[in-house]
Design an enzyme around this catalytic site. Structure first.
Site, PDB file in Angstrom:
ATOM      1  N   GLY A  53    -117.561  22.546-124.606  1.00 14.53           N
ATOM      2  CA  GLY A  53    -117.424  22.988-123.304  1.00 14.53           C
ATOM      3  C   GLY A  53    -116.010  22.871-122.662  1.00 14.53           C
ATOM      4  N   ALA A  54    -115.552  21.634-123.031  1.00 17.49           N
ATOM      5  CA  ALA A  54    -114.302  21.281-122.355  1.00 17.49           C
ATOM      6  C   ALA A  54    -113.789  19.945-123.008  1.00 17.49           C
ATOM      7  CB  ALA A  54    -114.145  21.150-121.129  1.00 17.49           C
ATOM      8  N   MET A  55    -112.485  20.012-122.790  1.00 22.43           N
ATOM      9  CA  MET A  55    -111.753  18.655-123.511  1.00 22.43           C
ATOM     10  C   MET A  55    -110.752  18.029-122.460  1.00 22.43           C
ATOM     11  SD  MET A  55    -111.490  16.757-126.308  1.00 22.43           S
ATOM     12  CE  MET A  55    -110.170  15.307-126.284  1.00 22.43           C
ATOM     13  N   GLU A  56    -110.956  16.460-122.461  1.00 19.39           N
ATOM     14  CA  GLU A  56    -110.001  15.932-121.551  1.00 19.39           C
ATOM     15  C   GLU A  56    -108.672  15.638-121.981  1.00 19.39           C
ATOM     16  OE1 GLU A  56    -112.733  14.748-123.343  1.00 19.39           O
ATOM     17  OE2 GLU A  56    -112.501  12.946-123.742  1.00 19.39           O
ATOM     18  N   ASN A  57    -107.879  16.453-122.390  1.00 24.46           N
ATOM     19  CA  ASN A  57    -106.425  16.004-122.759  1.00 24.46           C
ATOM     20  C   ASN A  57    -105.790  15.385-121.505  1.00 24.46           C
ATOM     21  OD1 ASN A  57    -106.686  17.702-125.283  1.00 24.46           O
ATOM     22  ND2 ASN A  57    -106.979  19.059-123.623  1.00 24.46           N
ATOM     23  N   HIS A 105    -117.154  15.888-115.463  1.00 19.44           N
ATOM     24  CA  HIS A 105    -117.267  15.127-116.727  1.00 19.44           C
ATOM     25  C   HIS A 105    -115.910  14.912-117.056  1.00 19.44           C
ATOM     26  CE1 HIS A 105    -119.104  14.425-120.884  1.00 19.44           C
ATOM     27  NE2 HIS A 105    -117.864  14.629-121.106  1.00 19.44           N
ATOM     28  N   GLU A 106    -115.114  15.902-117.222  1.00 24.59           N
ATOM     29  CA  GLU A 106    -113.709  15.838-117.839  1.00 24.59           C
ATOM     30  C   GLU A 106    -112.839  14.949-116.977  1.00 24.59           C
ATOM     31  OE1 GLU A 106    -113.760  16.630-120.805  1.00 24.59           O
ATOM     32  OE2 GLU A 106    -115.484  17.710-120.685  1.00 24.59           O
ATOM     33  N   HIS A 137    -113.393  11.340-117.714  1.00 25.24           N
ATOM     34  CA  HIS A 137    -112.627  10.854-118.891  1.00 25.24           C
ATOM     35  C   HIS A 137    -111.296  10.604-118.835  1.00 25.24           C
ATOM     36  CE1 HIS A 137    -115.649  11.753-122.007  1.00 25.24           C
ATOM     37  NE2 HIS A 137    -115.593  12.808-121.941  1.00 25.24           N
ATOM     38  N   GLU A 153    -118.667   9.473-123.740  1.00 21.96           N
ATOM     39  CA  GLU A 153    -119.540  10.473-123.319  1.00 21.96           C
ATOM     40  C   GLU A 153    -120.559  10.406-122.521  1.00 21.96           C
ATOM     41  OE1 GLU A 153    -118.098  13.062-123.445  1.00 21.96           O
ATOM     42  OE2 GLU A 153    -116.603  12.650-124.986  1.00 21.96           O
TER      43      GLU A 153
HETATM   44 ZN   LIG Z   1    -116.736  14.281-122.712  1.00 25.13          ZN
END
Ligand SMILES: [Zn+2]
Length: 489
Positions: free
Chosen positions: A55-59, A90-91, A94, A113
């Protein structure tokens, strides 16, 4: 911090950049206040990526999203928009939980998570600028998310939340309903058990001590305990023992109740914990609310009832009360388990669900019946009865909850000889509702969308075939209305 958003040209028209910027700003304020630490980086970029696996990624300072979730279409349903909102939140969570403090090893992936997931729903429910329209949707959406966790926890492939993870290849297999849905549900339960103030005090202590380092579950639990003791100091909660029973075991408890009464008055009330197949035989402590309904649908909620970590818990708070028409364990959805609704209460909810005032309790009833369905304690053939309670329901997240189980029932739970009749009943329901909701084109389209997967009989199919030839207009059961179907439909 400054924000930018990137998207491929062909999807630019679908991009809701003002909403993305607004949600981000509101949410960063909320997290800064509750975590006691400023946003740790100098910018927030949002990058929409084609064919993105997750869905997405928290770089760090740069969130990458699946563009099919965030901007595939200009028309998004309320459940899709709610998800859109919590994905961003959510991201962003993080950036603290994951980036400012990072788990030492993948066995604590859930720490990242579950925390990000739970906090995103709190941020969404908090409302405020740009998030206000999702405020009342947050916990309704979460109820479906929780059911994902519960469903995975009932499978033979379940595992402890604090999982074993031999190497990074294995870590991918931990991205499941237990790490996300169950873990977040347990944090929600823990927050209910501890209280928000004690919880956020613990979180502030945690970030203060561990920022820019790597941590383990033990570090996290230690700071929450300190937060609890400093806030309440009543010695009533041992979080290491809580973690042992909830995070280092697998499978939910089956939770039932039994009571005795004389002349319509309750003389004793007990909650009984049992075990589920594929689960560990552990009794667990949790705090829940219990709702009583009388024959006039008046609702009385008995709050903060602590189920002890033993087989039977006496509930003296309920002694002396009138025997209710229906009982709803876990009203307002703070607990985690397979809560069994008794037969009399099931009949009550099948008749009265649409009239309940509290939307979240509707979601709780639906969720419990659907988990009972999985456990073969509620027959799939009764789903259309439940569905009929949705005829006047405007809330898409609630309709969606029932819908997802209809899809499963169609392919898994129904005896094959019943499928045809079931499909017809469900398709007719959504088509009739689409006609009824003509004043609300978005809800109407939502219902049409749901009907498609069940339209198998000749009459429905020949009706739908005509829609293709009349752009801008469709006719359902002889009623003509304005509607333009999308390419997907
Ligand atoms: Zn996550």
């Amino acid at each position: 911090p400054p924000q930018r958003v990137f998207v491929r040209q062909s999807l630019a028209n679908n991009l809701r950049h003002e909403l993305i910027f607004g949600i981000t700003k509101t949410t960063l304020d909320y997290y800064q206040k509750n975590f006691g630490q400023r946003y740790p980086f100098s910018k927030v970029d949002h990058v929409m990526c084609p064919d993105y696996k997750y869905g997405a990624m928290e770089n760090v300072g740069c969130i990458t999203y699946s563009d099919s979730i965030m901007c595939s279409s200009q028309q998004m349903s309320i459940p899709q928009l709610t998800f859109f909102c919590v994905v961003i939140q959510h991201e962003l969570a993080h950036m603290w939980f994951g980036n400012l403090v990072t788990m030492q090893w993948w066995n604590d992936l859930w720490l990242n998570e579950s925390f990000a997931t739970a906090l995103s729903y709190y941020a969404c429910a908090e409302g405020g600028p740009f998030v206000e329209e999702f405020k009342n949707e947050s916990w309704l959406h979460f109820a479906n998310y929780k059911r994902w966790g519960l469903s995975d926890d009932l499978q033979p492939t379940n595992h402890n939340i604090e999982a074993e993870c031999a190497n990074t290849d294995v870590s991918e297999s931990l991205i499941d309903g237990i790490t996300y849905g169950k873990g977040a549900s347990l944090l929600k339960q823990l927050i209910f058990l501890m209280g928000w103030k004690a919880f956020t005090n613990g979180i502030k202590l945690y970030f203060k001590e561990y920022k820019w380092t790597n941590t383990t579950l033990h570090d996290f639990i230690g700071k929450l305990q300190q937060g609890y003791d400093e806030t309440l100091g009543d010695g009533k909660l041992n979080l290491e023992s809580w973690a042992d029973k909830w995070l280092r075991t697998k499978g939910p408890n089956k939770i039932t109740y039994e009571f005795q009464h004389e002349e319509g008055v309750i003389t004793s009330f007990k909650i009984r914990q049992g075990f589920c197949k594929f689960g560990d035989e552990v009794f667990r402590k949790q705090s829940i609310n219990i709702g009583f309904f009388d024959q006039y649908l008046n609702f009385e909620e008995h709050q903060n009832i602590v189920i002890q970590d033993r087989e039977l818990t006496e509930v003296p708070q309920l002694v002396g009360l009138q025997v209710p028409e229906a009982i709803l364990m876990n009203s307002n959805d703070h607990g985690f388990g397979v809560f069994i609704i008794d037969d009399k209460s099931i009949r009550f909810f099948e008749e009265n669900l649409s009239k309940l005032e509290n939307q979240l309790n509707k979601a709780v009833v639906i969720g419990q019946l659907l988990i009972m369905l999985r456990q073969i304690l509620y027959p799939a053939t009764r789903l259309p009865i439940l569905l009929n309670q949705m005829m006047d329901e405007p809330n898409q997240n609630l309709i969606n909850a029932v819908y997802m189980s209809l899809v499963q029932a169609q392919s898994i739970y129904l005896p094959p000889e019943n499928v045809q009749k079931f499909n017809k009943e469900v398709a007719d329901f959504f088509l009739r509702k689409a006609v009824k909701e003509r004043a609300d084109p978005k809800l109407q389209m939502f219902c049409l969308d749901k009907a498609f997967g069940f339209m198998y009989d000749e009459e429905n199919l020949s009706m739908a075939a005509k829609w293709v030839d009349t752009p801008g207009k469709i006719e359902i059961f002889g009623e003509e209305m304005e509607a333009t179907l999308t390419e997907d439909q």
